[in-house]
Design an enzyme around this catalytic site. Structure first.
Site, PDB file in Angstrom:
ATOM      1  N   SER A 126       0.818  -1.213   0.000  1.00 24.93           N
ATOM      2  CA  SER A 126       0.000   0.000   0.000  1.00 24.93           C
ATOM      3  C   SER A 126       0.852   1.263   0.000  1.00 24.93           C
ATOM      4  O   SER A 126       1.933   1.310   0.599  1.00 24.93           O
ATOM      5  CB  SER A 126      -0.902   0.004   1.234  1.00 24.93           C
ATOM      6  N   GLU A 128       0.188   3.690   1.724  1.00 23.68           N
ATOM      7  CA  GLU A 128       0.229   4.156   3.114  1.00 23.68           C
ATOM      8  C   GLU A 128       1.560   3.812   3.778  1.00 23.68           C
ATOM      9  O   GLU A 128       1.893   4.364   4.825  1.00 23.68           O
ATOM     10  CB  GLU A 128      -0.924   3.543   3.911  1.00 23.68           C
ATOM     11  N   TYR A 150      -1.955   0.598  10.441  1.00 20.43           N
ATOM     12  CA  TYR A 150      -2.198  -0.077   9.163  1.00 20.43           C
ATOM     13  C   TYR A 150      -0.953   0.003   8.286  1.00 20.43           C
ATOM     14  O   TYR A 150      -0.510  -1.001   7.704  1.00 20.43           O
ATOM     15  CB  TYR A 150      -3.385   0.576   8.455  1.00 20.43           C
TER      16      TYR A 150
END
Length: 326
Positions: A126, A128, A150
């Site tokens: 990801s 992120e 996360y």
């Protein structure tokens, strides 16, 4: 006929990917957690998709699933993927989104111990992971600095995938996917939260929309395009990691502009209020990816643009909300 096993098959990406693979003539198995999973009915509507039960936190169940499916390709999409929730339950997020990758890699390794490259493995990494970005735009070599539980969990899974590739010779690739949306996106995600609220506002079902940081910028693409990149990665002779992105960045304000304008509302300011409780403890302000490597080596590029995607989502939500009250 090649065979694929998809974890997280009930999610947005799992649905698009299963349809893509079935259209290509694959035998496709989807892993779902628990027989009372509320999303199972959604995947049961996909003709040809076969379901297996398992849990990313339970290695034995993953081993059973792999031995049942006997896959040529494994796509590990399963995760607790809502970033805001990861602060509320960091341990569960770590167990599923982080350790779940290790369990899936280990199940794959044990299954093909006699020939480590026999099963091709895809890990859903990801954007992120970049978090507090150290380089603009972000590419495969950019330092990872996650800003949420996360993101930290995704970094663990990303590096564990690289480690299994280098340690055991597995054909294990990671797609570092930037934000990708669709009408199938969960309503807790900001794009769908906006398009669903716009639909309800124009239908008179809702008066206002609460949001957090309107200045956060993201590189948003269409999920249907991004699952094609996943498949292309596993068709390469050598496993590798790829950034998948549009190379464009848009703010939440721009998202609101497009969504409300498509519904016939030129000025959205009276409909949107700011709620400080919706701000992240550690914000990620700007994510924009450089997908040059994917474009050159995979021959991939996005087909659906930002505004087209948001208009598509608004139309779908208007139709859904209208049907719900008719």
């Amino acid at each position: 006929m090649p065979t694929a096993l998809i974890t997280g098959v009930t999610g947005q990406d799992g649905l698009y990917l299963s349809e893509l693979l079935l259209a290509k003539g694959y035998e496709v198995y989807g892993l779902v957690r628990g027989q009372n999973n509320p999303k199972v009915d959604v995947v049961r509507r996909i003709d040809g998709l076969k379901l297996l039960y398992g849990d990313l936190t339970d290695l034995s169940s993953l081993l059973r699933a792999v031995h049942s499916a006997r896959p040529d390709e494994i796509y590990n999409l399963g995760a607790i993927s809502y970033v805001a929730y990861s602060w509320e339950n960091a341990r569960l997020t770590s167990d599923v989104t982080g350790m779940g990758v290790l369990n899936m890699l280990e199940a794959t390794r044990l299954y093909c111990a006699d020939d480590p490259g026999r099963v091709r493995f895809y890990q859903a990494s990801s954007s992120e992971m970049f978090g507090k970005v150290q380089e603009v735009p972000q590419r495969e070599s950019t330092l990872l600095w996650p800003r949420s539980p996360y993101g930290v969990s995704k970094v663990y899974g990303h590096y564990m995938t690289i480690n299994y590739r280098e340690s055991y010779g597995m054909h294990a690739s990671s797609g570092i996917l930037f934000n990708h949306e669709s009408p199938r996106r969960g309503p807790e995600f900001v794009t769908r939260k906006v398009t669903r609220a716009v639909a309800r506002i124009v239908l008179g079902l809702q008066e206002t929309l609460e949001l957090g940081n309107l200045d956060a910028r993201r590189d948003w693409g269409f999920a249907g395009d991004y699952v094609e990149a996943m498949w292309l990665m596993l068709q390469q002779e050598t496993a590798d990691d790829y950034v998948i992105s549009t190379g464009e960045t848009h703010s939440i304000r721009e998202l609101l502009d497009v969504a409300f304008a498509h519904a016939g509302i030129a000025d959205w300011t009276s409909y949107v209020s700011l709620n400080p409780e919706l701000l992240r403890p550690a914000e990620v302000d700007l994510l924009i990816g450089d997908s040059t490597k994917a474009r050159e080596q995979l021959g991939w590029k996005p087909k659906v643009g930002f505004e087209e995607m948001i208009r598509m989502m608004v139309d779908a939500d208007v139709a859904e909300q209208r049907a719900s009250v008719s």
